[in-house]
Design a protein around this motif. Structure first.
Motif, PDB file in Angstrom:
ATOM      1  N   LYS B  64     -36.693   1.714  69.679  1.00  0.00           N
ATOM      2  CA  LYS B  64     -38.099   2.149  69.737  1.00  0.00           C
ATOM      3  C   LYS B  64     -38.596   2.414  68.312  1.00  0.00           C
ATOM      4  CE  LYS B  64     -39.446   5.651  72.278  1.00  0.00           C
ATOM      5  NZ  LYS B  64     -39.525   6.817  73.175  1.00  0.00           N
ATOM      6  N   PRO B  72     -43.292   0.867  73.369  1.00  0.00           N
ATOM      7  CA  PRO B  72     -44.423  -0.062  73.511  1.00  0.00           C
ATOM      8  C   PRO B  72     -44.222  -1.011  74.701  1.00  0.00           C
ATOM      9  CG  PRO B  72     -43.621  -0.012  71.244  1.00  0.00           C
ATOM     10  CD  PRO B  72     -42.639   0.757  72.060  1.00  0.00           C
ATOM     11  N   VAL B  73     -45.327  -1.458  75.260  1.00  0.00           N
ATOM     12  CA  VAL B  73     -45.285  -2.312  76.448  1.00  0.00           C
ATOM     13  C   VAL B  73     -44.437  -3.564  76.199  1.00  0.00           C
ATOM     14  CG1 VAL B  73     -46.693  -3.742  77.975  1.00  0.00           C
ATOM     15  CG2 VAL B  73     -47.511  -1.497  77.271  1.00  0.00           C
ATOM     16  N   ASP B  74     -44.613  -4.181  75.031  1.00  0.00           N
ATOM     17  CA  ASP B  74     -43.869  -5.414  74.749  1.00  0.00           C
ATOM     18  C   ASP B  74     -42.366  -5.174  74.772  1.00  0.00           C
ATOM     19  OD1 ASP B  74     -46.216  -6.701  74.506  1.00  0.00           O
ATOM     20  OD2 ASP B  74     -46.193  -6.894  72.311  1.00  0.00           O
ATOM     21  N   LEU B  75     -41.971  -4.024  74.219  1.00  0.00           N
ATOM     22  CA  LEU B  75     -40.536  -3.708  74.191  1.00  0.00           C
ATOM     23  C   LEU B  75     -40.016  -3.486  75.611  1.00  0.00           C
ATOM     24  CD1 LEU B  75     -37.958  -3.072  72.599  1.00  0.00           C
ATOM     25  CD2 LEU B  75     -38.765  -0.708  72.370  1.00  0.00           C
ATOM     26  N   ARG B  76     -40.796  -2.790  76.403  1.00  0.00           N
ATOM     27  CA  ARG B  76     -40.386  -2.551  77.799  1.00  0.00           C
ATOM     28  C   ARG B  76     -40.242  -3.887  78.539  1.00  0.00           C
ATOM     29  NH1 ARG B  76     -44.312   2.042  77.874  1.00  0.00           N
ATOM     30  NH2 ARG B  76     -45.673   0.857  79.254  1.00  0.00           N
ATOM     31  N   HIS B  77     -41.177  -4.791  78.264  1.00  0.00           N
ATOM     32  CA  HIS B  77     -41.151  -6.092  78.924  1.00  0.00           C
ATOM     33  C   HIS B  77     -39.922  -6.888  78.477  1.00  0.00           C
ATOM     34  CE1 HIS B  77     -42.703  -9.658  80.883  1.00  0.00           C
ATOM     35  NE2 HIS B  77     -42.440 -10.329  79.774  1.00  0.00           N
ATOM     36  N   GLU B  78     -39.645  -6.823  77.176  1.00  0.00           N
ATOM     37  CA  GLU B  78     -38.495  -7.543  76.627  1.00  0.00           C
ATOM     38  C   GLU B  78     -37.198  -7.057  77.288  1.00  0.00           C
ATOM     39  OE1 GLU B  78     -38.533  -7.107  72.381  1.00  0.00           O
ATOM     40  OE2 GLU B  78     -36.709  -8.300  72.129  1.00  0.00           O
ATOM     41  N   SER B  81     -37.021  -8.117  80.985  1.00  0.00           N
ATOM     42  CA  SER B  81     -36.807  -9.541  81.240  1.00  0.00           C
ATOM     43  C   SER B  81     -35.424 -10.017  80.773  1.00  0.00           C
ATOM     44  CB  SER B  81     -37.910 -10.378  80.588  1.00  0.00           C
ATOM     45  OG  SER B  81     -37.927 -10.120  79.211  1.00  0.00           O
ATOM     46  N   GLN B  82     -34.767  -9.247  79.911  1.00  0.00           N
ATOM     47  CA  GLN B  82     -33.485  -9.706  79.358  1.00  0.00           C
ATOM     48  C   GLN B  82     -32.268  -8.980  79.913  1.00  0.00           C
ATOM     49  OE1 GLN B  82     -33.390  -9.791  75.080  1.00  0.00           O
ATOM     50  NE2 GLN B  82     -35.396 -10.762  74.915  1.00  0.00           N
TER      51      GLN B  82
END
Lengths: 482, 92
Positions: B64, B72-78, B81-82
Motif C-alpha cells: 500500500k 487504492p481501488v486499482d491495488l485492490r483489483h490487482e 484478480s491475481q
C-alpha cells in the motif's frame, strides 16, 4: 380549478382504498351518504374508480391523504365552515350513524363493526417522499417514538449519540436549522468517510440540531465538513488510527463575533455554545452519516475528550499580529474555518521568561514533547499563544513569522540524540538518520500559531498533530459559504 | 403525544457480502501478501512468505502507498484478480 375549498367547507369526506376489506364493506354506506347529499367526496388511494360514485376523486398521489394526516382507511372527516370538526376511522355502525346524524345508513342486518386498514400515506416506504413533496420538504426517514418512550433514551439506544444527550431532531427544528444556510437541503456536499456515502445538507442539519447548534452556526459546520471529507484530509485515517486524533477546528473572520464564539478566557474549554457544538456537529455527522464509530472503524487506543468535538476562534481583535487566515491570503472580512488533524490541547508553562529569545526557546522545548521527544518532522502542531506570552514577542517587535522561525530553529536537535536506542530509549528515528541536525517541525507550515486565551496566564497551549502530508493528513483552511 | 424525529444516519442499507469459499490447500494457490507500509510489517511478511513457499504456494507481494489510507481501488483489483487469498500485515 380549486374544488378543494368547496369539498372541505361543509359536510363529510371519506378516504378509502380498494385494498381494504372494510372499505369494500362500506361501499353501500358511502353510496347512501352520497345520495343523502351529505358526502362531498370520497378520496381513493389506489383505484380512481373505487367506489363507483360520481364524487370519487383520485388521490393516488396521496397528497390529500398526507395533508389531512390520514392514518387509517376508511376515515370519515366532518367539516364545518372549512374547519375539520371530527373524524371517524374504521367502521362502527352506531358511531357512523351518530356522527352523520343519519339513523338509516344501512340495513338492520349490516355488519356492525370492522376495523380499518393502514393508510397508504403512512406507509414507511412512501412517507419520506410524501414528506418531501407535500410536507416539510425534508427527505429523511421519520422515526416515531411512542408517547411512553423517553426520546432522549431512545436516541441513545439507536446509537446516534457520542455519549452526551442529543436534542431531538424534529422536522420543525431541522427546518429552523436549515434557515441558517442558503444551500438547498438536498444538495450533496461530499462523500463522507469512512463509508463514503453521500452527505446532504439536510443530514448535516439533522446532526447539527442533535449537537445543540443554532442555525447561524450551520455554515461553519457545513464548510468544516466540506474540508474534512476530502482524500487529502483523510478522515478515514484519523478514525482508523490508534492515535487520539480528530478534526480540530478554528474559525477566523467576522462570523466569530456574529455568533458569539469564545476566543478569550477558556476558549478551548466548556461553556460557550458555539465552541462546544460546532465541532460536535461535525463529529456526529461523521459518526451517523459516515459510520465512523469508536470500536468500529475508529480504533483509537485511548482517544481524547477533544474527539467529542474541538472548535475555537482566534482572538483577532486582541492579537498583535495578522490573523491566521490573513496569513493564508484571506481578507479580514472573509470567514474561514481551518481543519487540522489533532490531539487534545496540552499546556506549556513559562512564567519566568521575559525576553523573546528565551521564551521562544522555552516554547520550542515544550513543543518537542509532542507525540514523543525523539520523533521529529512527521507531525505538525498548533500553538495557541496566550496574550501574556504573545506580548513578550510583540513588545520586542517580533512578527508572528519571526516567532514561528525562532521556535522551529530552537527545536533543532542532533539526530544522534534522536535515533533508536539513543539515551537508552528504544523509540526514535531510524538509525540511518544519524549525524544530522533536524527541527521538530517542517519549516514550511509545520507550526500554526493562533492567538487566543484569557488576559492572565503565562501559558500557551500545544495541539499536537497526526501524520502530516500525503502519507497522512493535510490540514486546510476553507472560506465559510453562507 | 408521540415524538417524531428525522433519521440522522445515511439510511443506506448495504447488501451482505458472501464470504468466499475457504482454500482447500495452499499447494498451488496464489497467495497475496499485502504490506501496509508500516515499519516492520515486512519482517512478518518475509517470514510468512518462506512458510507459504514451503507449503507450495505461489506468493505475490503487494504494498500500500501509505498505511493511513485505504488501499487504492486499482491495488485492490490487482490483488483480487491475481490471488486466491490475501494476508494483510499490520505492524509495529
Amino acid at each position: 380549478m380549486n374544488a378543494d375549498l368547496d369539498i372541505f367547507s361543509d359536510g363529510y369526506v371519506a378516504f378509502v382504498k380498494e385494498d381494504c376489506p372494510t372499505c369494500l364493506l362500506i361501499e353501500p354506506v358511502l353510496s347512501r351518504l352520497a345520495e343523502l347529499g351529505q358526502l362531498n367526496a370520497v378520496f381513493s388511494q389506489d383505484n380512481k374508480d373505487f367506489p363507483a360514485l360520481d364524487i370519487t376523486i383520485d388521490d393516488s398521489d396521496l397528497r390529500l391523504s398526507f395533508q389531512h394526516g390520514i392514518e387509517t382507511v376508511p376515515s370519515l372527516l366532518k367539516f364545518q365552515d372549512g374547519v375539520e370538526v371530527g373524524r371517524l376511522v374504521g367502521w362502527l355502525k352506531s358511531e357512523w350513524e351518530d356522527f352523520c346524524e343519519s339513523p338509516d345508513l344501512c340495513s338492520e342486518s349490516f355488519q356492525n363493526f370492522s376495523p380499518g386498514c393502514g393508510s397508504l400515506s403512512v406507509s414507511p416506504d412512501l412517507l419520506p417522499s410524501l414528506e418531501k413533496r407535500y410536507g416539510s420538504g425534508l427527505g429523511s426517514r421519520l422515526v416515531e417514538f411512542a408517547a411512553a418512550e423517553d426520546e432522549v433514551e431512545r436516541m441513545y439506544e439507536l446509537g446516534w449519540s457520542d455519549g452526551l444527550p442529543l436534542v431531538p431532531p424534529t422536522s420543525e427544528r431541522v427546518l429552523r436549522m436549515l434557515d441558517g444556510t442558503t444551500r438547498s437541503s438536498d444538495e450533496i456536499l461530499a462523500s463522507v468517510p469512512p463509508n463514503l456515502v453521500d452527505l446532504s445538507i439536510e443530514k448535516i442539519a439533522i446532526n447539527a440540531v442533535m449537537a445543540g447548534c443554532k442555525p447561524e452556526y450551520l455554515p461553519i459546520v457545513i464548510s468544516a465538513l466540506e474540508a474534512v471529507c476530502t482524500d487529502e484530509f483523510n478522515m478515514h485515517g484519523l478514525l482508523a488510527t490508534t492515535m487520539p486524533v480528530g478534526p480540530v477546528m478554528f474559525v477566523n473572520g467576522p462570523i466569530r463575533n456574529e455568533i458569539g464564539m469564545n476566543s478569550g478566557m477558556n476558549l478551548l474549554g466548556q461553556g460557550n455554545r458555539a465552541n462546544s457544538t460546532i465541532g460536535r456537529a461535525v463529529q456526529l455527522t461523521i459518526r451517523n452519516v459516515g459510520g465512523g464509530k469508536p470500536g468500529g472503524v475508529d480504533r483509537a487506543t485511548h482517544g481524547s475528550p477533544a474527539k467529542v468535538g474541538l472548535c475555537f476562534a482566534e482572538d483577532e481583535e486582541g492579537s498583535p499580529w495578522p490573523s491566521y487566515s490573513q496569513s493564508q491570503g484571506f481578507s479580514s472580512s472573509q470567514n474561514t474555518v481551518t481543519v487540522f488533524p489533532g490531539e487534545g490541547p496540552r499546556l506549556i508553562t513559562d512564567q519566568l521568561s521575559r525576553s523573546p529569545d528565551e521564551l521562544a526557546r522555552s516554547l520550542a522545548i515544550g513543543l518537542i514533547s509532542n507525540c514523543h521527544p525523539k520523533i521529529v518532522l512527521g507531525m505538525d502542531a498548533i500553538l495557541v499563544i496566550s496574550p501574556e506570552h504573545a506580548a513578550r514577542f510583540a513588545d520586542a517587535g517580533w512578527s508572528k513569522d519571526d516567532l514561528n522561525s525562532a521556535i522551529i530553529e530552537q527545536s533543532i536537535r542532533s539526530t544522534d540524540d534522536l535515533i533508536r536506542g539513543a539515551n537508552g530509549i528504544a523509540e526514535g528515528l531510524p538509525e540511518d538518520f544519524a549525524g544530522m541536525e533536524l527541527p521538530k517541525f517542517r519549516p514550511d507550515g509545520g507550526l500554526i500559531i493562533v492567538f487566543g486565551g484569557g488576559g492572565a496566564g503565562l501559558f500557551s497551549t500545544s495541539i499536537a498533530g497526526w501524520l502530516s502530508g500525503d502519507k497522512g493528513s493535510k490540514y486546510t483552511t476553507k472560506e465559510i459559504a453562507k | 403525544m408521540t415524538v417524531k424525529v428525522l433519521d440522522p444516519t445515511s439510511e443506506v442499507i448495504r447488501k451482505p457480502v458472501a464470504i468466499p469459499a475457504r482454500l482447500q490447500t495452499l499447494d498451488g494457490s496464489s497467495i497475496g501478501l499485502l504490506d501496509i507500509s508500516k515499519p516492520r510489517g515486512n519482517v512478518f511478511l518475509d517470514a510468512l512468505e518462506e512458510l507459504l513457499i514451503q507449503a507450495g504456494a505461489d506468493v505475490k507481494r503487494f504494498v500500500k502507498p501509505t498505511f493511513t489510507k485505504p488501499a487504492p481501488v486499482d491495488l485492490r483489483h490487482e490483488i483480487a484478480s491475481q490471488c486466491d487469498a490475501v494476508i494483510e500485515a499490520l505492524a509495529d
